[in-house]
Enzyme design. Structure first.
Site, mmCIF file in Angstrom:
data_model
loop_
_atom_site.group_PDB
_atom_site.id
_atom_site.type_symbol
_atom_site.label_atom_id
_atom_site.label_comp_id
_atom_site.label_asym_id
_atom_site.label_seq_id
_atom_site.Cartn_x
_atom_site.Cartn_y
_atom_site.Cartn_z
ATOM 1 C CB SER A 88 -0.968 -0.052 1.187
ATOM 2 O OG SER A 88 -2.009 0.881 1.052
ATOM 3 C CG ASP A 176 -2.272 16.572 14.934
ATOM 4 O OD1 ASP A 176 -3.454 16.175 14.898
ATOM 5 O OD2 ASP A 176 -1.768 17.121 15.941
ATOM 6 C CG HIS A 235 -5.593 -2.603 0.483
ATOM 7 N ND1 HIS A 235 -4.781 -2.396 -0.613
ATOM 8 C CD2 HIS A 235 -5.136 -1.759 1.454
ATOM 9 C CE1 HIS A 235 -3.885 -1.453 -0.327
ATOM 10 N NE2 HIS A 235 -4.075 -1.067 0.911
#
Length: 260
Positions: A88, A176, A235
């Site tokens: 990925s 964040d 996936h």
């Protein structure tokens, strides 16, 4: 330097570097790493802003590739070029690494991703993790109950919660930065050149991440690319069919090593 997990001992076979995807860690690959380490040294990393690795203000693919090069350089100096596998987001990172530092890589395995920009992003999962009130979490099942309000798939919840340190009530993810950098993560950077080494695109047979119309782009960058899929998997093919994934990796590395 990235945090690394080592499995096995150096042998005559080339080492393998394993690079996880978004929200993952080296620990997610522990079973695969241990199984493959019966024949070679296996090194798994925590990528930047994940797991026990340092926090940085960016999550770009050139930066991730530079991190991986720093891990590989001493390995290659001692053992020669390494097999490198990325899943990925990790697959995109190792593709950029191969294009920029081909001398470090003996062969490239890209697990269920293509060198293209995707329209979806995983910001909703970050928002879901943020909504968990960690102050009232005493065990992982407490967090799972809260996460289930936003994430219906139990497998996805279990995967995300591997990055929660319950006792310390904190995430092993820099949420964040991952949120701010999500446009870079879903994209693929503008790159030039090609990687002419052995390349294996291994996808989940039922995954929506790899489509046949991606092959032209993959071949343009990786002219020696071979393609295969594992039936009945999505996936997270290595978690859904670990034995089949392991067998595919072994067969690929044996074939490449035999030609060396």
């Amino acid at each position: 330097m990235l945090h690394i997990d080592l499995n096995g001992q150096p042998t005559d076979a080339s080492p393998l570097l394993i690079v996880h995807g978004l929200f993952g860690s080296a620990r997610n690959w522990g079973v695969i790493s241990k199984r493959l380490s019966d024949e070679r040294l296996v090194v798994a990393v925590d990528q930047r802003n994940h797991g026990a690795s340092p926090r940085f203000p960016t999550q770009s693919y050139p930066d991730m590739a530079a991190d991986l090069a720093e891990v590989l350089e001493p390995l290659v100096a001692e053992h020669g070029p390494c097999h490198v596998m990325g899943h990925s987001m990790g697959g995109k990172a190792v593709m950029v690494l191969a294009l920029e530092r081909p001398e470090l890589i003996k062969s490239l395995v890209v697990a269920d991703i293509s060198p293209v920009t995707y329209s979806h992003d995983n910001t909703p999962l970050i928002e879901a993790m943020r909504r968990i009130d960690l102050s009232i979490v005493e065990k992982r099942s407490d967090a799972d109950k809260q996460l289930a309000r936003d994430v219906l798939d139990a497998g996805v919840r279990a995967f995300l919660l591997q990055s929660l340190v319950v006792k310390e009530k904190r995430w092993l993810l820099n949420l964040d930065v991952l949120e701010a950098e999500m446009p870079k993560i879903t994209a693929f950077p503008e790159v030039s050149g090609q990687y002419h080494g052995p390349t294996f695109f291994l996808s989940g047979g039922e995954s929506t991440y790899v489509e046949r119309d991606h092959r032209a782009r993959s071949k343009a960058l990786f002219p020696e690319a071979k393609f295969a899929s594992i039936p009945g998997t999505g996936h997270w093919l290595h978690a859904e069919k670990p034995r089949e994934f392991e067998a595919a990796m072994r067969a690929w590395m044996h074939a490449v090593d035999a030609k060396a």
